[in-house]
Design a protein around this motif. Structure first.
Motif, mmCIF file in Angstrom:
data_model
loop_
_atom_site.group_PDB
_atom_site.id
_atom_site.type_symbol
_atom_site.label_atom_id
_atom_site.label_comp_id
_atom_site.label_asym_id
_atom_site.label_seq_id
_atom_site.Cartn_x
_atom_site.Cartn_y
_atom_site.Cartn_z
ATOM 1 N N ALA A 165 -23.007 -12.967 69.002
ATOM 2 C CA ALA A 165 -24.363 -13.450 69.309
ATOM 3 C C ALA A 165 -24.537 -13.744 70.794
ATOM 4 N N GLU A 166 -23.446 -14.156 71.458
ATOM 5 C CA GLU A 166 -23.571 -14.576 72.857
ATOM 6 C C GLU A 166 -23.374 -13.430 73.849
ATOM 7 N N HIS A 167 -23.082 -12.221 73.350
ATOM 8 C CA HIS A 167 -22.936 -11.062 74.243
ATOM 9 C C HIS A 167 -24.317 -10.693 74.796
ATOM 10 N N THR A 168 -24.345 -10.243 76.043
ATOM 11 C CA THR A 168 -25.614 -9.914 76.703
ATOM 12 C C THR A 168 -26.441 -8.933 75.878
ATOM 13 N N VAL A 169 -25.787 -7.945 75.269
ATOM 14 C CA VAL A 169 -26.507 -6.963 74.460
ATOM 15 C C VAL A 169 -27.153 -7.643 73.258
ATOM 16 N N MET A 170 -26.392 -8.471 72.569
ATOM 17 C CA MET A 170 -26.926 -9.092 71.351
ATOM 18 C C MET A 170 -28.004 -10.112 71.691
ATOM 19 N N ARG A 171 -27.905 -10.734 72.857
ATOM 20 C CA ARG A 171 -28.978 -11.640 73.295
ATOM 21 C C ARG A 171 -30.290 -10.862 73.450
ATOM 22 N N GLU A 172 -30.184 -9.658 73.995
ATOM 23 C CA GLU A 172 -31.358 -8.809 74.183
ATOM 24 C C GLU A 172 -31.941 -8.416 72.820
ATOM 25 N N VAL A 173 -31.064 -8.104 71.871
ATOM 26 C CA VAL A 173 -31.495 -7.728 70.525
ATOM 27 C C VAL A 173 -32.176 -8.917 69.850
ATOM 28 N N SER A 174 -31.578 -10.101 69.994
ATOM 29 C CA SER A 174 -32.167 -11.300 69.399
ATOM 30 C C SER A 174 -33.522 -11.608 70.030
ATOM 31 N N ALA A 175 -33.616 -11.397 71.340
ATOM 32 C CA ALA A 175 -34.887 -11.652 72.031
ATOM 33 C C ALA A 175 -35.971 -10.707 71.520
ATOM 34 N N ALA A 176 -35.604 -9.460 71.242
ATOM 35 C CA ALA A 176 -36.575 -8.502 70.705
ATOM 36 C C ALA A 176 -37.043 -8.930 69.318
ATOM 37 N N LEU A 177 -36.110 -9.419 68.508
ATOM 38 C CA LEU A 177 -36.469 -9.916 67.177
ATOM 39 C C LEU A 177 -37.421 -11.100 67.280
ATOM 40 N N SER A 178 -37.118 -12.010 68.189
ATOM 41 C CA SER A 178 -37.977 -13.188 68.366
ATOM 42 C C SER A 178 -39.368 -12.776 68.818
ATOM 43 N N ALA A 179 -39.418 -11.865 69.780
ATOM 44 C CA ALA A 179 -40.712 -11.452 70.335
ATOM 45 C C ALA A 179 -41.563 -10.768 69.265
ATOM 46 N N ALA A 180 -40.934 -9.901 68.481
ATOM 47 C CA ALA A 180 -41.702 -9.135 67.502
ATOM 48 C C ALA A 180 -42.162 -10.006 66.339
ATOM 49 N N THR A 181 -41.305 -10.910 65.900
ATOM 50 C CA THR A 181 -41.640 -11.721 64.719
ATOM 51 C C THR A 181 -42.401 -12.982 65.078
ATOM 52 N N GLY A 182 -42.358 -13.366 66.342
ATOM 53 C CA GLY A 182 -42.998 -14.614 66.734
ATOM 54 C C GLY A 182 -42.217 -15.842 66.301
ATOM 55 N N VAL A 183 -40.972 -15.657 65.905
ATOM 56 C CA VAL A 183 -40.114 -16.773 65.488
ATOM 57 C C VAL A 183 -38.903 -16.801 66.416
ATOM 58 N N ASP A 184 -38.569 -17.966 66.931
ATOM 59 C CA ASP A 184 -37.375 -18.077 67.768
ATOM 60 C C ASP A 184 -36.151 -17.976 66.865
ATOM 61 N N VAL A 185 -35.526 -16.807 66.889
ATOM 62 C CA VAL A 185 -34.426 -16.588 65.938
ATOM 63 C C VAL A 185 -33.233 -17.487 66.234
ATOM 64 N N GLU A 186 -33.146 -17.979 67.462
ATOM 65 C CA GLU A 186 -32.018 -18.868 67.776
ATOM 66 C C GLU A 186 -32.080 -20.136 66.935
ATOM 67 N N LYS A 187 -33.285 -20.466 66.438
ATOM 68 C CA LYS A 187 -33.422 -21.680 65.623
ATOM 69 C C LYS A 187 -33.408 -21.369 64.127
ATOM 70 N N ALA A 188 -33.259 -20.095 63.783
ATOM 71 C CA ALA A 188 -33.298 -19.689 62.368
ATOM 72 C C ALA A 188 -31.900 -19.787 61.751
ATOM 73 N N PRO A 189 -31.823 -19.910 60.418
ATOM 74 C CA PRO A 189 -30.505 -19.844 59.754
ATOM 75 C C PRO A 189 -29.824 -18.529 60.112
ATOM 76 N N ARG A 190 -28.543 -18.587 60.393
ATOM 77 C CA ARG A 190 -27.819 -17.408 60.868
ATOM 78 C C ARG A 190 -26.682 -17.051 59.915
ATOM 79 N N GLY A 191 -26.501 -15.781 59.692
ATOM 80 C CA GLY A 191 -25.355 -15.291 58.933
ATOM 81 C C GLY A 191 -24.757 -14.107 59.666
ATOM 82 N N THR A 192 -23.653 -13.597 59.156
ATOM 83 C CA THR A 192 -23.033 -12.398 59.721
ATOM 84 C C THR A 192 -23.369 -11.221 58.820
ATOM 85 N N ASP A 193 -23.852 -10.159 59.429
ATOM 86 C CA ASP A 193 -24.268 -9.006 58.647
ATOM 87 C C ASP A 193 -23.058 -8.165 58.222
ATOM 88 N N GLY A 194 -23.306 -7.183 57.358
ATOM 89 C CA GLY A 194 -22.235 -6.312 56.883
ATOM 90 C C GLY A 194 -21.503 -5.632 58.024
#
Lengths: 343, 343
Positions: A165-194
């Motif tokens: 999650a803290e890698h620069t690439v994944m930060r960019e991916v998380s930021a895109a998710l936040s921007a598109a959904t309008g939800v700050d994903v950093e504050k959302a429940p987090r799990g590890t994907d497959g």
């Protein structure tokens, strides 16, 4: 409790029931349809691969490394591990001076049974390239290379750990998710994907909004809007890459092209964009069943597109056959979904 | 709506939910525990194979053809198609002067993945003997041979069509189901099972009663009571035959022997008998998920047996791992089931 969305019949009797929730939202955020609890956070899993690929295009990496339609579609894919998928991911990594050892998605055998059996018969072993997420991960590696201004061995150190999650690439991916959904994903429940990257639990309403935005460009930055359009076009041009032989997403997008972008996620999630209607769709089958998620997605598409398309109906009313090939039952949309079609 | 019985966690958040119903009943028919709607008819599928095998013993066929523990256990099985299962079914048919062409269950590849891959690597094809129901069907063929007072080619005409509801063999099987459950199955909703025999939708209460009766003999004819005891003993003596390597039923009965008879059915059904407690159990996960049915059965067994057995807990709290083998979540009993353990 969410309503029953899909029923499985055996003979004339209902054998099993799939409850779930469905959000259909426009790009302004107005709710077109809500069934069940559309505010409860849901792990969207692979249903948001299009959103996770936005940085690949928006960063300029796709252009810098000359990604074609097939490679961009593969970046949005949960593919079946067929030879074309494997070759496409391998070819992209090779252009970066890298190979499958750069991928951190783990090894998975192809889900396409004849492909798997062919490999077994030839004594071949699965690799990370066969993992259904190898295209998405190759896309992450592209972004990492662009960020490190390097390729090949020189990029490897920067690329390593891109799933964290803290890698620069994944930060960019998380930021895109936040921007598109309008939800700050950093504050959302987090799990590890497959495939070992973080997955964030978000309301279906927000997920549907993100796909309405991706279908229209409205509410996105110029860079993300252009990226979403480019990715949708790529998937429509190369739908085999997003799934594979006999896969729902591939077959539906082969038939409907840019009119319907849809993407399955593990544990019964579907997201979709219908650009001509300006709508986004997100649904979750409570119990995680993919058969029900596909049937529900097909029913929603039929209702929104006002179509009696045989392909979609074949999924919403999927025939269930036994070991001798006898018809023993079928899926069908339950009342809540069936009424959507009549609305 | 039935209550949530099993939750699937990803990280700390609930990702998916499995609703269902559970009946625990004693041999007098008194309800010990009811969660959800235990009167709604449920197709028990393979969870009632023990009941379907009662005529095999009660008719005298098992004795006439000298069936051993392994063969009787296989008659109650949904096996994984491993070499021992295939050889046992083939051996029984050979003693009847018949072969796999007598089986009407259809062809199915072994569910045990390494076995399937070994067959593919050697260029072998699946046969009806690999079908998970081949033992049950071999038992039906035994009954047919006894009824026809013939074996081999002379019996073949009588044997043919034994999967049809109106065949003499299937009438006997249906009668055993009616007698054990106390429900006239001829009046119940009917479907076709995966292996092409009829399956009847029955209330969980009646299914639990049947297994309480099979565990105690109480409420059964002498013939059926003896048959139930013989079959339970056979499964306890040869638990590998009822499932296979790493299968829930096999592992649990290897550990618990005659104290716990349990049997999975397709679409999320479990039935069980706990003779020492005089109880029968029947549960159905609404959505048909086997992962949840196993977890629920394991939770019920822990509660009733007042045990913290690691094996059972490993199923009720099954760890979920991703493609890299990372722990990404777990199943757990939801409140309704967890409270059972504390009762």
């Amino acid at each position: 409790m969410n309503p029953i969305l899909i029923e499985a019949l055996r003979g004339d009797a209902v054998e099993s029931r799939h409850a779930g929730a469905l959000a259909i939202v426009d790009a302004s955020g107005a709710v077109h349809t809500a069934l069940g609890d559309i505010e409860r956070p849901v792990f969207p899993r692979s249903a948001v691969k299009l959103l996770q690929a936005l940085p690949l295009v928006a960063s300029g990496a796709a252009e810098a490394y000359g990604l074609n339609d097939a490679e961009l579609a593969l970046a949005c894919a949960s593919h079946s591990g067929e030879p074309e998928h494997v070759a496409t991911a391998a070819g992209l990594l090779a252009r970066l001076g890298l190979d499958e050892s750069a991928l951190e998605c783990g090894t998975q055998w192809p889900s396409r049974e004849p492909v798997l059996r062919g490999m077994v018969a030839r004594g071949e072993l699965a690799t990370p390239l066969h993992n259904n997420c190898s295209g998405k991960h190759s896309g992450f590696v592209c972004v990492a290379c662009l960020m490190s201004r390097n390729t090949g061995a020189e990029a490897a150190e920067f690329v390593r750990g891109y799933v964290r999650a803290e890698h620069t690439v994944m930060r960019e991916v998380s930021a895109a998710l936040s921007a598109a959904t309008g939800v700050d994903v950093e504050k959302a429940p987090r799990g590890t994907d497959g495939c070992s990257i973080p997955t964030f639990a978000l309301p279906l309403r927000a997920l549907a909004l993100a796909f309405a935005r991706c279908g229209t460009g409205q509410g996105l930055s110029d860079g993300h809007a252009r990226a979403a359009r480019r990715l949708r076009q790529a998937v429509a041009a190369a739908p085999f890459m997003v799934g594979g032989t006999d896969r729902f997403d591939t077959r539906v997008m082969q038939a409907w092209g840019e009119r319907l972008f849809c993407k399955v996620g593990a544990e019964g999630v579907y997201c979709a964009a219908l650009p001509e209607l300006g709508l986004g769709v997100a649904l979750k089958i409570d119990d995680g069943a993919v058969r029900a998620a596909e049937a529900a997605m097909a029913a929603v598409a039929q209702a929104l597109l006002h179509t009696e398309d045989e392909l979609l109906r074949g999924y919403s009313h999927l025939a269930l056959r036994n070991w001798r090939g006898l018809d023993v039952g079928a899926l069908r949309p339950a009342r809540a979904l069936a009424e959507l079609s009549r609305a």
